[in-house]
Design a protein around this motif. Structure first.
Motif, PDB file in Angstrom:
ATOM      1  N   ASN A  54       0.814  -1.216   0.000  1.00  0.00           N
ATOM      2  CA  ASN A  54       0.000   0.000   0.000  1.00  0.00           C
ATOM      3  C   ASN A  54       0.845   1.262   0.000  1.00  0.00           C
ATOM      4  O   ASN A  54       0.416   2.308   0.486  1.00  0.00           O
ATOM      5  CB  ASN A  54      -0.943  -0.004   1.219  1.00  0.00           C
ATOM      6  CG  ASN A  54      -1.973  -1.113   1.119  1.00  0.00           C
ATOM      7  OD1 ASN A  54      -2.424  -1.456   0.029  1.00  0.00           O
ATOM      8  ND2 ASN A  54      -2.329  -1.679   2.256  1.00  0.00           N
ATOM      9  N   LEU A  59       2.813   0.543  -5.887  1.00  0.00           N
ATOM     10  CA  LEU A  59       2.278   1.127  -7.125  1.00  0.00           C
ATOM     11  C   LEU A  59       3.285   1.016  -8.255  1.00  0.00           C
ATOM     12  O   LEU A  59       2.951   0.586  -9.370  1.00  0.00           O
ATOM     13  CB  LEU A  59       1.918   2.599  -6.871  1.00  0.00           C
ATOM     14  CG  LEU A  59       1.315   3.369  -8.050  1.00  0.00           C
ATOM     15  CD1 LEU A  59      -0.067   2.836  -8.387  1.00  0.00           C
ATOM     16  CD2 LEU A  59       1.245   4.860  -7.739  1.00  0.00           C
ATOM     17  N   PRO A 276      -5.767   9.543 -11.691  1.00  0.00           N
ATOM     18  CA  PRO A 276      -5.628   8.553 -10.618  1.00  0.00           C
ATOM     19  C   PRO A 276      -4.179   8.209 -10.291  1.00  0.00           C
ATOM     20  O   PRO A 276      -3.863   7.902  -9.145  1.00  0.00           O
ATOM     21  CB  PRO A 276      -6.385   7.325 -11.149  1.00  0.00           C
ATOM     22  CG  PRO A 276      -6.533   7.535 -12.604  1.00  0.00           C
ATOM     23  CD  PRO A 276      -6.569   9.011 -12.804  1.00  0.00           C
ATOM     24  N   SER A 280      -2.922   8.679  -6.525  1.00  0.00           N
ATOM     25  CA  SER A 280      -2.341   7.552  -5.788  1.00  0.00           C
ATOM     26  C   SER A 280      -0.942   7.891  -5.284  1.00  0.00           C
ATOM     27  O   SER A 280      -0.593   7.575  -4.143  1.00  0.00           O
ATOM     28  CB  SER A 280      -2.280   6.308  -6.685  1.00  0.00           C
ATOM     29  OG  SER A 280      -3.558   5.935  -7.133  1.00  0.00           O
ATOM     30  N   SER A 281      -0.154   8.557  -6.120  1.00  0.00           N
ATOM     31  CA  SER A 281       1.208   8.913  -5.728  1.00  0.00           C
ATOM     32  C   SER A 281       1.210   9.860  -4.538  1.00  0.00           C
ATOM     33  O   SER A 281       2.001   9.713  -3.603  1.00  0.00           O
ATOM     34  CB  SER A 281       1.954   9.544  -6.914  1.00  0.00           C
ATOM     35  OG  SER A 281       1.992   8.674  -8.012  1.00  0.00           O
ATOM     36  N   MET A 284      -0.098   7.979  -1.291  1.00  0.00           N
ATOM     37  CA  MET A 284       0.783   6.901  -0.835  1.00  0.00           C
ATOM     38  C   MET A 284       2.144   7.418  -0.358  1.00  0.00           C
ATOM     39  O   MET A 284       2.925   6.654   0.211  1.00  0.00           O
ATOM     40  CB  MET A 284       0.993   5.880  -1.956  1.00  0.00           C
ATOM     41  CG  MET A 284      -0.224   5.032  -2.245  1.00  0.00           C
ATOM     42  SD  MET A 284       0.100   3.823  -3.553  1.00  0.00           S
ATOM     43  CE  MET A 284      -1.485   2.973  -3.606  1.00  0.00           C
ATOM     44  N   PRO A 307      -5.559   2.731   2.643  1.00  0.00           N
ATOM     45  CA  PRO A 307      -6.515   2.681   1.524  1.00  0.00           C
ATOM     46  C   PRO A 307      -7.919   2.224   1.901  1.00  0.00           C
ATOM     47  O   PRO A 307      -8.857   2.473   1.138  1.00  0.00           O
ATOM     48  CB  PRO A 307      -5.862   1.684   0.552  1.00  0.00           C
ATOM     49  CG  PRO A 307      -4.414   1.756   0.853  1.00  0.00           C
ATOM     50  CD  PRO A 307      -4.326   1.982   2.337  1.00  0.00           C
ATOM     51  N   TYR A 312      -9.267   8.419   3.368  1.00  0.00           N
ATOM     52  CA  TYR A 312      -8.429   8.170   2.186  1.00  0.00           C
ATOM     53  C   TYR A 312      -9.263   8.219   0.912  1.00  0.00           C
ATOM     54  O   TYR A 312      -8.877   8.859  -0.063  1.00  0.00           O
ATOM     55  CB  TYR A 312      -7.740   6.813   2.323  1.00  0.00           C
ATOM     56  CG  TYR A 312      -6.902   6.421   1.116  1.00  0.00           C
ATOM     57  CD1 TYR A 312      -5.553   6.726   1.060  1.00  0.00           C
ATOM     58  CD2 TYR A 312      -7.478   5.756   0.029  1.00  0.00           C
ATOM     59  CE1 TYR A 312      -4.774   6.375  -0.048  1.00  0.00           C
ATOM     60  CE2 TYR A 312      -6.719   5.400  -1.081  1.00  0.00           C
ATOM     61  CZ  TYR A 312      -5.368   5.714  -1.117  1.00  0.00           C
ATOM     62  OH  TYR A 312      -4.632   5.375  -2.209  1.00  0.00           O
ATOM     63  N   TYR A 316      -9.048  10.783  -2.064  1.00  0.00           N
ATOM     64  CA  TYR A 316      -8.715  10.169  -3.350  1.00  0.00           C
ATOM     65  C   TYR A 316      -9.649  10.685  -4.450  1.00  0.00           C
ATOM     66  O   TYR A 316      -9.205  11.117  -5.520  1.00  0.00           O
ATOM     67  CB  TYR A 316      -8.813   8.656  -3.212  1.00  0.00           C
ATOM     68  CG  TYR A 316      -8.248   7.861  -4.362  1.00  0.00           C
ATOM     69  CD1 TYR A 316      -7.104   8.268  -5.039  1.00  0.00           C
ATOM     70  CD2 TYR A 316      -8.847   6.670  -4.770  1.00  0.00           C
ATOM     71  CE1 TYR A 316      -6.580   7.520  -6.085  1.00  0.00           C
ATOM     72  CE2 TYR A 316      -8.329   5.912  -5.802  1.00  0.00           C
ATOM     73  CZ  TYR A 316      -7.196   6.346  -6.454  1.00  0.00           C
ATOM     74  OH  TYR A 316      -6.683   5.611  -7.488  1.00  0.00           O
ATOM     75  N   CYS A 380     -12.035   3.787  -9.724  1.00  0.00           N
ATOM     76  CA  CYS A 380     -10.858   3.662  -8.866  1.00  0.00           C
ATOM     77  C   CYS A 380     -11.217   3.270  -7.434  1.00  0.00           C
ATOM     78  O   CYS A 380     -10.441   2.595  -6.758  1.00  0.00           O
ATOM     79  CB  CYS A 380     -10.077   4.986  -8.852  1.00  0.00           C
ATOM     80  SG  CYS A 380      -9.287   5.367 -10.423  1.00  0.00           S
ATOM     81  N   THR A 399      -6.770   2.224 -11.294  1.00  0.00           N
ATOM     82  CA  THR A 399      -5.865   2.787 -12.294  1.00  0.00           C
ATOM     83  C   THR A 399      -5.431   1.724 -13.298  1.00  0.00           C
ATOM     84  O   THR A 399      -5.451   1.959 -14.516  1.00  0.00           O
ATOM     85  CB  THR A 399      -4.628   3.384 -11.612  1.00  0.00           C
ATOM     86  OG1 THR A 399      -5.046   4.291 -10.592  1.00  0.00           O
ATOM     87  CG2 THR A 399      -3.766   4.125 -12.601  1.00  0.00           C
TER      88      THR A 399
END
Length: 438
Positions: A54, A59, A276, A280-281, A284, A307, A312, A316, A380, A399
């Motif tokens: 996670n 990723l 996305p 996410s980057s 995370m 997540p 979150y 997101y 997502c 994603t």
């Protein structure tokens, strides 16, 4: 008779050759994934990544097709090239020189921008490779075994050079795939990396059903949800808002040109999969930093932004919607399109040319981007919802699901276009053999 289907490949040697090139180059990429960087304890590294799913490592490992988990020569994958391309696109908006190269120089300008992208890829790979090398020296498995066998500057330089060479080779591989194969080579490399883990995920799911952790009914429900989701993604990715454009008749020499009606297609999801990935980057990043830090508040933030938490998912969705609008504004220029329509003698029925046309296009694009951002957010968040509610593994995240479906659709459309073009070539060839009357 139209050419369609796999049975027509035998009649098209050129298409067969392109497909063979594509699969052969993808096979080279998959073989390189299993060549490790020297000086690393692979068992200790695998144990570390088991606890880092996670984080950004998980990723990037997904996009590299498992190359980061094995620390192979392709560990960074093609993501540095994607990052350099995005940076160049952002700089084109603010840099008059880059904008001039893109719009006025034609093919020469595009080659120049491609060259800048390659240089940026090498620079980003150097920075990321050095960061990975330094980070690996501080890593250890849950049992306490160090990941790096012999740390020091020798290991760092060897890792940086190996990872940089691997990424540059992948970049060349993607360009060759685009040139000699079918579809976009860079996209196909990402696609192959994502689906490479699908067989293992299927085997893992069957094992869970065998031991009784997943019932057959629940598995069928999950399969049905996946099929419906895939159909929904295909429907939305093909979705367009077509703005009608009329061209007035005008005299050019002795000919009367114009008078036809066409349309301006506006995609519902103009931004693609970039929002996305950015979201996410960003979310995370705290969990990644907490992996290397003993600071308690960082660990608390990492736990808070797990997540499966509501906070979150709310953040997101919010970040995805923001980046959908932001990236669409960068990629799409309503003012330039309105000016081109006016120069060509075109107009939107009921809308005055010039500024009014620009405002109308911008208003329509803003509305459909809202629906596009909500669609991307829903896709997502769905895997996280399934995992949280039913406690079942769901290999494809939102994603990756968007990337897999988008690349597959593009690949099939490229094959279809090639088949159609060859069909018309055959018809023109037959017509060319007809003799006129004497």
């Amino acid at each position: 008779m139209a050419l369609s289907g796999v049975e027509n490949l035998a009649r098209l040697p050129e298409l067969k050759k392109k497909l063979l090139w594509t699969f052969a180059l993808l096979a080279v990429y998959r073989m390189g994934i299993h060549i490790p960087v020297p000086g690393v304890d692979s068992a200790a590294l695998a144990d570390f990544f088991a606890n880092a799913q996670n984080t950004l490592f998980g990723l990037f490992d997904m996009f590299s097709g498992g190359g980061l988990k094995n620390l192979s020569i392709f560990a960074l994958g093609i993501m540095p090239y994607i990052s350099a391309s995005i940076i160049l696109q952002l700089l084109t908006v603010v840099s008059p020189e880059l904008k001039r190269l893109q719009k006025e120089e034609g093919e020469a300008g595009r080659k120049k921008i491609t060259q800048y992208t390659r240089y940026g890829t090498v620079l980003i790979t150097f920075v990321q490779g050095f960061g990975i090398a330094v980070g690996l020296e501080t890593m250890s498995s849950p049992t306490g075994a160090p990941v790096v066998l012999f740390s020091g500057w020798g290991f760092r330089m060897m890792t940086v050079l190996t990872l940089t060479a691997g990424t540059v080779f992948l970049m060349w591989l993607g360009e060759k795939m685009t040139e000699k194969g079918i579809g976009n080579g860079i996209s196909l490399i990402i696609y192959a990396g994502i689906i490479a883990g699908l067989p293992a995920a299927v085997v893992n799911t069957v094992q869970l059903m065998t031991v009784g952790e997943i019932t057959l009914f629940l598995l069928l429900v999950i399969a049905a949800v996946m099929i419906v989701t895939l159909a929904f993604i295909v429907f939305m990715e093909r979705g367009q808002r077509r703005i009608p454009i009329h061209y007035a008749k005008r005299q050019m020499g002795r000919r009367m040109v114009g008078g036809q009606t066409t349309h301006l297609p506006l995609r519902v999801n103009t931004a693609g999969v970039i929002p996305p990935i950015f979201a996410s980057s960003i979310l995370m990043f705290p969990a990644t930093i907490a992996q290397f830090s003993n600071v308690q508040w960082l660990k608390d933030v990492s736990t808070f932004l797990s997540p499966d938490s509501i906070i979150y998912n709310i953040l997101y969705v919010g970040i995805i919607i923001f980046f959908c609008y932001f990236y669409t504004a960068i990629m799409f220029d309503p003012k330039g399109i309105a000016e081109n329509i006016q120069k060509q003698g075109g107009f939107i029925p009921g809308i005055r040319p010039g500024a009014r046309t620009c405002e109308y296009i911008d208003r329509v694009l803003t509305r459909i981007t809202l629906w596009g951002s909500l669609y991307v957010s829903a896709v997502c968040v769905l895997p996280m919802f399934l995992i949280a509610q039913f406690n079942v593994p769901f290999y494809f995240g939102g994603t990756s699901l968007l990337i897999v479906v988008g690349v597959a659709m593009d690949f099939m459309s490229q094959i279809e276009s090639h088949l159609i073009s060859r069909q018309y070539e055959g018809l023109m060839g037959k017509a060319g053999k007809l003799k006129g009357r004497r």
